[in-house]
Design a protein around this motif. Structure first.
Motif, PDB file in Angstrom:
ATOM      1  N   GLN A  82       0.883  -1.044  -0.068  1.00 51.66           N
ATOM      2  CA  GLN A  82       0.094  -0.081  -0.152  1.00 51.66           C
ATOM      3  C   GLN A  82       0.872   1.083   0.060  1.00 51.66           C
ATOM      4  O   GLN A  82       0.944   2.228   0.730  1.00 51.66           O
ATOM      5  N   ALA A  83       1.652   1.315  -0.996  1.00 52.03           N
ATOM      6  CA  ALA A  83       2.660   2.391  -1.158  1.00 52.03           C
ATOM      7  C   ALA A  83       1.995   3.801  -1.301  1.00 52.03           C
ATOM      8  O   ALA A  83       0.852   3.823  -1.786  1.00 52.03           O
ATOM      9  N   ASP A  84       2.707   4.875  -0.966  1.00 53.33           N
ATOM     10  CA  ASP A  84       1.989   6.287  -1.199  1.00 53.33           C
ATOM     11  C   ASP A  84       2.281   6.615  -2.783  1.00 53.33           C
ATOM     12  O   ASP A  84       1.246   6.993  -3.358  1.00 53.33           O
ATOM     13  N   THR A  85       3.114   6.121  -3.378  1.00 54.56           N
ATOM     14  CA  THR A  85       3.480   6.464  -4.894  1.00 54.56           C
ATOM     15  C   THR A  85       4.311   5.361  -5.506  1.00 54.56           C
ATOM     16  O   THR A  85       5.163   4.630  -4.948  1.00 54.56           O
ATOM     17  N   LEU A  86       4.067   5.077  -6.605  1.00 53.68           N
ATOM     18  CA  LEU A  86       4.613   4.154  -7.490  1.00 53.68           C
ATOM     19  C   LEU A  86       5.490   4.752  -8.675  1.00 53.68           C
ATOM     20  O   LEU A  86       4.820   5.603  -9.332  1.00 53.68           O
ATOM     21  N   VAL A  87       6.575   4.545  -8.946  1.00 53.25           N
ATOM     22  CA  VAL A  87       7.456   5.302 -10.082  1.00 53.25           C
ATOM     23  C   VAL A  87       8.010   3.928 -11.021  1.00 53.25           C
ATOM     24  O   VAL A  87       8.888   3.111 -10.369  1.00 53.25           O
ATOM     25  N   LEU A  88       7.749   4.099 -12.114  1.00 53.82           N
ATOM     26  CA  LEU A  88       8.393   3.428 -13.160  1.00 53.82           C
ATOM     27  C   LEU A  88       9.536   4.138 -13.652  1.00 53.82           C
ATOM     28  O   LEU A  88       9.540   5.434 -14.130  1.00 53.82           O
ATOM     29  N   LEU A  89      10.732   3.657 -13.761  1.00 55.51           N
ATOM     30  CA  LEU A  89      12.016   4.721 -14.378  1.00 55.51           C
ATOM     31  C   LEU A  89      12.543   3.725 -15.572  1.00 55.51           C
ATOM     32  O   LEU A  89      13.198   2.509 -15.334  1.00 55.51           O
TER      33      LEU A  89
END
Length: 228
Positions: A82-89
């Motif tokens: 339940q992360a605050d944000t997901l980032v794909l790099l």
């Protein structure tokens, strides 16, 4: 303070993030960058996810970042924790039921890479790692990265991605404008088609965490509640 959960790509390890970890720490953030069991033929995506979950422990305020093949693991971790944000790099963006091996043809990657190679004189897809991957990384650092390369098992590459839909987590995409593995125009299209987002763009090769850690940290910091 946020905790950045950094998930590496194929053939890589947690070391690849060490310059970024230092930049994030200078901005008041914590980071976790585990080695996935990439060389273990008994380990699939579930084992990759569990490795990351175990490394995170009870840390909170999580920003999960997946690089390259890590794009298949990062959404599963973000959903589980339940992360605050997901980032794909500079990452693969999976679709429900799609395997990593099928992703290449499903997305039209081959055509996009050939078209970009025709435009840039063969830089994209170049077999020389100093040209194709590390062209903006200091030579000594690139050599150390190559010395640390690890095998990537095929075990997690054939099964379908297990989620029925993209996780309900705010999602960002960062592309490296000088990436000679995943061309920028290809990722712009894919991020729009599959995520409905416009990527944030920074200078850098596919190995952007080594080549431009400061610029990357600045963008990642901006995603947090105390970011600029």
């Amino acid at each position: 303070m946020s905790t950045f959960v950094l998930i590496h790509g194929a053939g890589d390890g947690g070391w690849a993030w060490h310059l970024l970890v230092a930049e994030l720490a200078a901005r008041g953030h914590d980071a976790v960058a585990p080695d996935l069991p990439s060389e273990d033929d008994s380990a699939g995506l579930e084992e990759y996810v569990q490795t990351v979950v175990d490394a995170v422990g009870d840390k909170k305020n999580l920003v999960v970042v997946g690089h390259s093949l890590g794009g298949f693991t990062a959404p599963l971790v973000a959903d589980r924790l339940q992360a605050d944000t997901l980032v794909l790099l500079a990452a693969m963006i999976p679709a429900p039921g799609e395997s990593p091996n099928d992703w290449w043809s499903n997305t039209g990657y081959g055509t996009a890479a050939r078209e970009q190679a025709a435009r840039d004189g063969g830089l994209t897809g170049n077999g020389d790692p100093f040209v194709g991957y590390y062209h903006d990384v200091p030579v000594a650092l690139a050599k150390e990265a190559m010395r640390r390369e690890r095998d990537q098992s095929n075990t997690p590459l054939d099964p379908p991605w297990p989620l029925d839909a993209w996780p309900d987590v705010p999602t960002k995409f960062i592309l490296a404008k000088d990436d000679r593995f995943f061309p920028a125009e290809f990722l712009r299209r894919l991020a729009k088609e599959r995520l409905g987002v416009t990527p944030d763009e920074i200078p850098g090769s596919h190995c952007v965490a080594l080549g431009h850690p400061k610029e990357l940290a600045e963008v990642l910091d901006s995603y947090t509640t105390n970011g600029s």
